[in-house]
Design a protein around this motif. Structure first.
Motif, short mmCIF file in Angstrom:
data_model
loop_
_atom_site.label_atom_id
_atom_site.label_comp_id
_atom_site.label_asym_id
_atom_site.label_seq_id
_atom_site.Cartn_x
_atom_site.Cartn_y
_atom_site.Cartn_z
N MET A 1 0.84 -1.18 0.00
CA MET A 1 0.00 0.00 0.00
C MET A 1 0.88 1.24 0.00
O MET A 1 1.89 1.31 0.69
N SER A 2 0.49 2.24 -0.76
CA SER A 2 1.22 3.51 -0.81
C SER A 2 0.60 4.51 0.15
O SER A 2 -0.60 4.46 0.42
N VAL A 3 1.43 5.41 0.64
CA VAL A 3 0.96 6.42 1.58
C VAL A 3 1.62 7.76 1.23
O VAL A 3 2.74 7.80 0.74
N ASN A 4 0.88 8.84 1.45
CA ASN A 4 1.42 10.18 1.28
C ASN A 4 2.14 10.58 2.57
O ASN A 4 1.56 10.47 3.64
N ARG A 63 5.56 3.53 -1.14
CA ARG A 63 4.96 2.20 -1.04
C ARG A 63 5.68 1.43 0.06
O ARG A 63 6.90 1.42 0.12
N GLY A 64 4.93 0.80 0.94
CA GLY A 64 5.52 0.00 2.01
C GLY A 64 6.24 0.86 3.04
O GLY A 64 7.32 0.50 3.51
N GLU A 67 7.75 -0.67 6.29
CA GLU A 67 8.96 -1.48 6.11
C GLU A 67 10.14 -0.62 5.69
O GLU A 67 11.28 -0.90 6.05
N TRP A 68 9.89 0.41 4.89
CA TRP A 68 10.94 1.25 4.33
C TRP A 68 11.51 2.25 5.34
O TRP A 68 12.73 2.47 5.38
N SER A 69 10.68 2.88 6.14
CA SER A 69 11.11 4.00 6.98
C SER A 69 12.19 3.66 8.00
O SER A 69 13.10 4.48 8.19
N PRO A 96 -0.41 13.64 5.84
CA PRO A 96 -1.46 14.60 5.48
C PRO A 96 -2.84 13.97 5.25
O PRO A 96 -3.85 14.65 5.39
N ASP A 97 -2.91 12.69 4.95
CA ASP A 97 -4.21 12.07 4.70
C ASP A 97 -4.96 11.74 5.99
O ASP A 97 -6.11 11.35 5.94
N GLU A 98 -4.31 11.88 7.14
CA GLU A 98 -4.94 11.55 8.42
C GLU A 98 -5.60 12.75 9.07
O GLU A 98 -5.98 12.70 10.22
N ARG A 99 -5.75 13.84 8.38
CA ARG A 99 -6.36 15.04 8.95
C ARG A 99 -7.84 14.91 9.07
O ARG A 99 -8.55 14.33 8.42
#
Length: 99
Positions: A1-4, A63-64, A67-69, A96-99
Motif C-alpha cells: 500500500m502507498s501512503v502520502n 509504497r511500504g 517497512e521502508w522507513s 497529510p491524509d490523516e487530517r
C-alpha cells in the motif's frame, strides 16, 4: 500500500559551516540512494551552522512505508553521525491524509 508522507528534518548543533556543507552532501546521497531526492529540499545554513531537509512541493508517495522507513532513518542518521557525531537530529514524519 502507498501512503502520502511529509518529511521534515532539522540538523542542528553542527561545529562549523564546513560541517554543515558535508552533512548536506551526505544527506543528499542518502536521499538519492533511497530514490526520494526529487521530492526533497536540502539546504545548509552557515550562521549558525545547520541543515534543513523537507518535502518540497507536497507529500512523497511511498509504497511500504512501515517497512521502508526504519532503514531510511538508520541510513540517514548514520550518514549524519559519521560526519557530525554531536549533531541534534530532529526527524519528523507527517501524514497529510490523516487530517
Amino acid at each position: 500500500m502507498s501512503v502520502n508522507i511529509h518529511l521534515s528534518v532539522y540538523i542542528e548543533k553542527l561545529a562549523s559551516p564546513d560541517e554543515a556543507d558535508a552533512v548536506e552532501a551526505a544527506v543528499q546521497r542518502v536521499l538519492e540512494e533511497h530514490g526520494i531526492e526529487s521530492w526533497m529540499y536540502v539546504g545548509a545554513f552557515h550562521n549558525p551552522p545547520w541543515v534543513k531537509v523537507c518535502t518540497e512541493h507536497g507529500p512523497m508517495i511511498i509504497r511500504g512505508f512501515a517497512e521502508w522507513s526504519p532503514g531510511f532513518e538508520r541510513d540517514f542518521t548514520g550518514a549524519v553521525r559519521a560526519i557530525a557525531p554531536a549533531a541534534d537530529i530532529d526527524l519528523e514524519w507527517g501524514f497529510p491524509d490523516e487530517r
